[in-house]
Design a protein around this motif. Structure first.
Motif, PDB file in Angstrom:
ATOM      1  N   GLY A 370       0.926  -1.111  -0.023  1.00  0.00           N
ATOM      2  CA  GLY A 370       0.200  -0.157  -0.003  1.00  0.00           C
ATOM      3  C   GLY A 370       0.918   1.349   0.069  1.00  0.00           C
ATOM      4  N   PRO A 371       0.261   2.405  -0.203  1.00  0.00           N
ATOM      5  CA  PRO A 371       1.090   3.535  -0.286  1.00  0.00           C
ATOM      6  C   PRO A 371       1.627   3.927   1.095  1.00  0.00           C
ATOM      7  CG  PRO A 371      -1.051   3.919  -1.287  1.00  0.00           C
ATOM      8  CD  PRO A 371      -1.183   2.529  -0.668  1.00  0.00           C
ATOM      9  N   GLY A 372       2.709   4.530   0.976  1.00  0.00           N
ATOM     10  CA  GLY A 372       3.665   4.531   2.521  1.00  0.00           C
ATOM     11  C   GLY A 372       3.994   3.588   2.926  1.00  0.00           C
ATOM     12  N   ASP A 373       3.988   2.293   2.628  1.00  0.00           N
ATOM     13  CA  ASP A 373       4.714   1.119   3.331  1.00  0.00           C
ATOM     14  C   ASP A 373       6.301   1.127   3.225  1.00  0.00           C
ATOM     15  OD1 ASP A 373       2.210  -0.144   3.972  1.00  0.00           O
ATOM     16  OD2 ASP A 373       2.343  -1.447   2.364  1.00  0.00           O
ATOM     17  N   LYS A 374       6.602   0.928   4.641  1.00  0.00           N
ATOM     18  CA  LYS A 374       8.144   0.670   4.712  1.00  0.00           C
ATOM     19  C   LYS A 374       8.611  -0.655   4.589  1.00  0.00           C
ATOM     20  CE  LYS A 374       8.049   4.702   8.103  1.00  0.00           C
ATOM     21  NZ  LYS A 374       8.354   5.086   9.367  1.00  0.00           N
ATOM     22  N   VAL A 375       9.334  -0.610   3.326  1.00  0.00           N
ATOM     23  CA  VAL A 375       9.870  -2.011   2.902  1.00  0.00           C
ATOM     24  C   VAL A 375      11.418  -2.062   3.195  1.00  0.00           C
ATOM     25  CG1 VAL A 375      10.088  -3.560   1.049  1.00  0.00           C
ATOM     26  CG2 VAL A 375       8.183  -2.117   0.950  1.00  0.00           C
ATOM     27  N   ILE A 376      11.607  -3.411   3.878  1.00  0.00           N
ATOM     28  CA  ILE A 376      13.183  -3.215   4.522  1.00  0.00           C
ATOM     29  C   ILE A 376      13.750  -3.747   3.274  1.00  0.00           C
ATOM     30  CG2 ILE A 376      14.630  -4.757   6.086  1.00  0.00           C
ATOM     31  CD1 ILE A 376      12.231  -4.797   8.044  1.00  0.00           C
ATOM     32  N   THR A 377      14.980  -3.036   3.282  1.00  0.00           N
ATOM     33  CA  THR A 377      15.816  -3.624   1.923  1.00  0.00           C
ATOM     34  C   THR A 377      17.172  -3.882   2.456  1.00  0.00           C
ATOM     35  OG1 THR A 377      16.493  -1.320   1.678  1.00  0.00           O
ATOM     36  CG2 THR A 377      14.598  -1.831   0.498  1.00  0.00           C
ATOM     37  N   GLN A 378      17.642  -3.511   3.825  1.00  0.00           N
ATOM     38  CA  GLN A 378      19.107  -3.701   4.297  1.00  0.00           C
ATOM     39  C   GLN A 378      18.704  -4.547   5.621  1.00  0.00           C
ATOM     40  OE1 GLN A 378      20.598   0.339   4.349  1.00  0.00           O
ATOM     41  NE2 GLN A 378      21.259  -0.037   1.945  1.00  0.00           N
ATOM     42  N   GLY A 379      19.759  -5.251   5.917  1.00  0.00           N
ATOM     43  CA  GLY A 379      19.832  -5.949   7.219  1.00  0.00           C
ATOM     44  C   GLY A 379      18.833  -7.128   7.213  1.00  0.00           C
ATOM     45  N   LEU A 380      18.406  -7.797   6.372  1.00  0.00           N
ATOM     46  CA  LEU A 380      17.538  -8.783   6.306  1.00  0.00           C
ATOM     47  C   LEU A 380      17.877  -9.913   6.794  1.00  0.00           C
ATOM     48  CD1 LEU A 380      15.897  -8.120   2.928  1.00  0.00           C
ATOM     49  CD2 LEU A 380      14.611  -7.914   5.003  1.00  0.00           C
ATOM     50  N   ALA A 381      19.223 -10.152   6.718  1.00  0.00           N
ATOM     51  CA  ALA A 381      19.609 -11.367   7.389  1.00  0.00           C
ATOM     52  C   ALA A 381      19.188 -11.931   8.859  1.00  0.00           C
ATOM     53  CB  ALA A 381      21.360 -11.511   7.503  1.00  0.00           C
ATOM     54  N   ASN A 382      18.973 -10.852   9.747  1.00  0.00           N
ATOM     55  CA  ASN A 382      18.699 -11.071  10.914  1.00  0.00           C
ATOM     56  C   ASN A 382      17.251 -10.690  11.342  1.00  0.00           C
ATOM     57  OD1 ASN A 382      21.216 -12.136  11.726  1.00  0.00           O
ATOM     58  ND2 ASN A 382      21.824  -9.765  11.816  1.00  0.00           N
ATOM     59  N   VAL A 383      16.276 -10.491  10.462  1.00  0.00           N
ATOM     60  CA  VAL A 383      15.058 -10.210  10.609  1.00  0.00           C
ATOM     61  C   VAL A 383      14.030 -11.338  10.652  1.00  0.00           C
ATOM     62  CG1 VAL A 383      13.181  -8.705   9.517  1.00  0.00           C
ATOM     63  CG2 VAL A 383      15.257  -7.881   9.500  1.00  0.00           C
ATOM     64  N   LEU A 384      13.355 -11.382  11.599  1.00  0.00           N
ATOM     65  CA  LEU A 384      12.263 -12.607  11.727  1.00  0.00           C
ATOM     66  C   LEU A 384      10.848 -11.658  12.212  1.00  0.00           C
ATOM     67  CD1 LEU A 384      14.165 -14.820  13.955  1.00  0.00           C
ATOM     68  CD2 LEU A 384      13.726 -15.228  11.493  1.00  0.00           C
ATOM     69  N   PRO A 385       9.798 -12.451  11.825  1.00  0.00           N
ATOM     70  CA  PRO A 385       8.448 -11.582  12.109  1.00  0.00           C
ATOM     71  C   PRO A 385       8.405 -11.363  13.527  1.00  0.00           C
ATOM     72  CG  PRO A 385       8.161 -13.627  10.724  1.00  0.00           C
ATOM     73  CD  PRO A 385       9.717 -13.568  10.960  1.00  0.00           C
ATOM     74  N   ASN A 386       7.939 -10.095  13.765  1.00  0.00           N
ATOM     75  CA  ASN A 386       7.404  -9.737  15.129  1.00  0.00           C
ATOM     76  C   ASN A 386       8.993  -9.385  16.009  1.00  0.00           C
ATOM     77  OD1 ASN A 386       4.857  -9.691  15.025  1.00  0.00           O
ATOM     78  ND2 ASN A 386       4.908 -11.963  15.402  1.00  0.00           N
ATOM     79  N   LYS A 387       9.890  -9.297  14.934  1.00  0.00           N
ATOM     80  CA  LYS A 387      11.253  -8.969  15.968  1.00  0.00           C
ATOM     81  C   LYS A 387      11.430  -7.544  15.842  1.00  0.00           C
ATOM     82  CE  LYS A 387      16.131  -9.983  15.589  1.00  0.00           C
ATOM     83  NZ  LYS A 387      16.173 -11.069  16.732  1.00  0.00           N
ATOM     84  N   PRO A 388      11.581  -7.023  17.190  1.00  0.00           N
ATOM     85  CA  PRO A 388      12.209  -5.423  17.267  1.00  0.00           C
ATOM     86  C   PRO A 388      13.076  -4.941  16.156  1.00  0.00           C
ATOM     87  CG  PRO A 388      11.994  -6.513  19.454  1.00  0.00           C
ATOM     88  CD  PRO A 388      12.276  -7.384  18.407  1.00  0.00           C
ATOM     89  N   LEU A 389      12.976  -3.828  15.728  1.00  0.00           N
ATOM     90  CA  LEU A 389      13.596  -3.204  14.826  1.00  0.00           C
ATOM     91  C   LEU A 389      14.083  -1.731  15.222  1.00  0.00           C
ATOM     92  CD1 LEU A 389      11.795  -4.098  11.686  1.00  0.00           C
ATOM     93  CD2 LEU A 389      13.572  -5.259  12.490  1.00  0.00           C
ATOM     94  N   ARG A 390      15.400  -1.354  14.649  1.00  0.00           N
ATOM     95  CA  ARG A 390      15.866  -0.050  14.626  1.00  0.00           C
ATOM     96  C   ARG A 390      15.835   0.496  13.298  1.00  0.00           C
ATOM     97  NH1 ARG A 390      20.464  -0.935  16.825  1.00  0.00           N
ATOM     98  NH2 ARG A 390      19.651  -0.843  18.878  1.00  0.00           N
ATOM     99  N   PRO A 391      14.842   0.771  12.610  1.00  0.00           N
ATOM    100  CA  PRO A 391      14.607   1.348  11.291  1.00  0.00           C
ATOM    101  C   PRO A 391      15.293   2.771  11.044  1.00  0.00           C
ATOM    102  CG  PRO A 391      12.620   1.573  12.231  1.00  0.00           C
ATOM    103  CD  PRO A 391      13.447   1.121  13.525  1.00  0.00           C
ATOM    104  N   VAL A 392      16.206   2.866   9.833  1.00  0.00           N
ATOM    105  CA  VAL A 392      16.592   3.991   9.419  1.00  0.00           C
ATOM    106  C   VAL A 392      16.598   4.115   7.820  1.00  0.00           C
ATOM    107  CG1 VAL A 392      18.255   4.117  11.414  1.00  0.00           C
ATOM    108  CG2 VAL A 392      18.802   2.850   9.050  1.00  0.00           C
TER     109      VAL A 392
END
Length: 420
Positions: A370-392
């Protein structure tokens, strides 16, 4: 020195029982020391972060819908714009060949001469027949004119006059018949010179001087092809064409331009741009494809009939698609495309999307975002569903923190979140 009770072991004077007890006590003390060392190494300082709930620094991009041309790439064959076989329309021996093989010819240009002797004689005979018929017509018409007044005064019978008038009519018809035969003989005589039916490039001659040709022969004398412009016949799956028409009818897509660009057999791009002329209304039952025909200029003769090419053209435009960087899209075991989003509370959310094609360095996503969704493009190796993030933001500049214990290190570039 007081020795423990026991017996001496030979000359050394060491008591065996006491020696065993000392060894057991030293081993116990060593085990305790080792456990203490391992515990000291495994302990973390109270201020250090870690564990499964530690936030992961990731880079994201904010996606927005945009108008994306849906480019199709289809294989096809090049065909001549016009192609014509040079065939004899009368039978006879070839006396002359009047062209250079492989040269360009113009429409109406003489190409072959067939022996005209028989056809010239047929013209002369037809002319004599016309003259004879015209003489008979004059005699019959004169007799009918003479009988007309005599029949009016009953000097001759009405039957004689009727016969004379009918004879005059037959003579007139004979003149027309012989005239038609004369026209046919003249046409056949004209056909002894074989002209070029179209303008274009002529191939090799399949018959030489002195060969006998007939009107019913299987092989042509030569073939002429018009090579500028050229046709390109493309094959598209009937399923793809049906889905495209449904999308256009529902308003999800808008028609694209008809500009066609070709890639040649050696992988190079052809410098001319063509247009799609039409698509056939019949599906080939053997291949399940529909033929689309494109027209493209060929001023330097690069394209040749029968050449294999690949054609790309914009068949439609999607006004609500998203361009997602390719590293952000992965596939699950079922082959479905998935992405990770920065969800509420800065937690990772996995989303299934529809990404059926690429455009440059991006996936074209038509469903799931949808419009405005923040898609993760970097640091995906350690990302899991519901995992806390520090997005930049993925485009944020990075900073390098000086190493600990070196207060005079010069600042440089590094992660935007301070090395995370």
């Amino acid at each position: 020195m007081i020795l423990p009770p026991g017996r001496p072991s030979g000359r050394s004077g060491v008591w065996i029982r006491g020696d065993r007890r000392l060894r057991r006590r030293a081993a116990a003390l060593g085990s305790v020391a080792a456990l203490g060392l391992l515990a000291a190494c495994g302990a973390k300082p109270s201020g250090q972060k870690g564990g499964a709930n530690a936030a992961v620094t990731v880079g994201y991009v904010v996606v927005q819908p945009t108008r994306i041309p849906m480019t199709n790439e289809l294989s096809g064959r090049v065909g001549a714009y016009q192609s014509s076989d040079v065939r004899p329309q009368v039978s006879g021996l070839i006396e002359k060949r009047l062209f250079v093989e492989g040269s360009r010819v113009t429409r109406g240009q003489p190409l072959y001469e067939i022996d005209p002797s028989l056809y010239r004689a047929a013209v002369n005979q037809a002319q004599a027949n016309v003259q004879s018929a015209q003489a008979n017509l004059a005699a019959a018409q004169a007799l009918a004119d003479r009988y007309r007044p005599l029949a009016a005064i009953e000097a001759v019978s009405q039957q004689d006059y009727a016969n004379a008038a009918a004879a005059a009519g037959q003579a007139k018809a004979a003149v027309a018949q012989t005239q038609a035969a004369l026209d046919t003989a003249r046409i056949n005589l004209k056909f002894t010179t074989v002209p070029a039916p179209i303008s274009g490039q002529i191939g090799r001659s399949l018959y030489t001087v002195g060969a006998l040709v007939t009107t019913s022969q299987a092989n042509p004398l030569a073939t002429i092809q018009q090579l500028d412009p050229m046709f390109v016949d493309l094959q598209q799956s009937s399923g793809e064409l049906l889905a495209l028409r449904r999308s256009l009818a529902s308003g999800g897509l808008s028609p694209g331009s008809a500009a066609v660009r070709l890639t040649l057999e050696d992988g190079s791009a052809y410098d001319q741009v063509g247009t799609v002329e039409f698509s056939e209304a019949v599906v080939d039952p053997s291949t399940g494809t529909v033929t689309l025909r494109a027209r493209i200029a060929n001023p330097r003769g690069v394209l040749l009939p029968g050449m294999f090419v690949r054609a790309s053209f914009v068949q439609s435009v999607d006004a609500a698609a998203f361009l997602v960087p390719q590293p952000a899209v992965s596939r699950d075991p079922k082959g479905q495309a998935t992405v990770y989003l920065v969800g509420p509370g800065d937690k990772a959310v996995q989303r299934t999307v529809t990404a059926s094609r690429t455009q440059g360095a991006f996936w074209v996503v038509t469903q799931g975002l949808g419009p405005g969704d923040k898609v993760i493009t970097q640091g995906l190796a350690n990302v899991l569903p519901n995992k806390p993030l520090r997005p930049v933001p993925a485009s944020a500049p990075e900073r390098i923190q000086p190493p600990s214990g070196h207060g005079h290190g010069a600042p440089g570039k590094g992660p935007a979140a301070g090395g995370g």
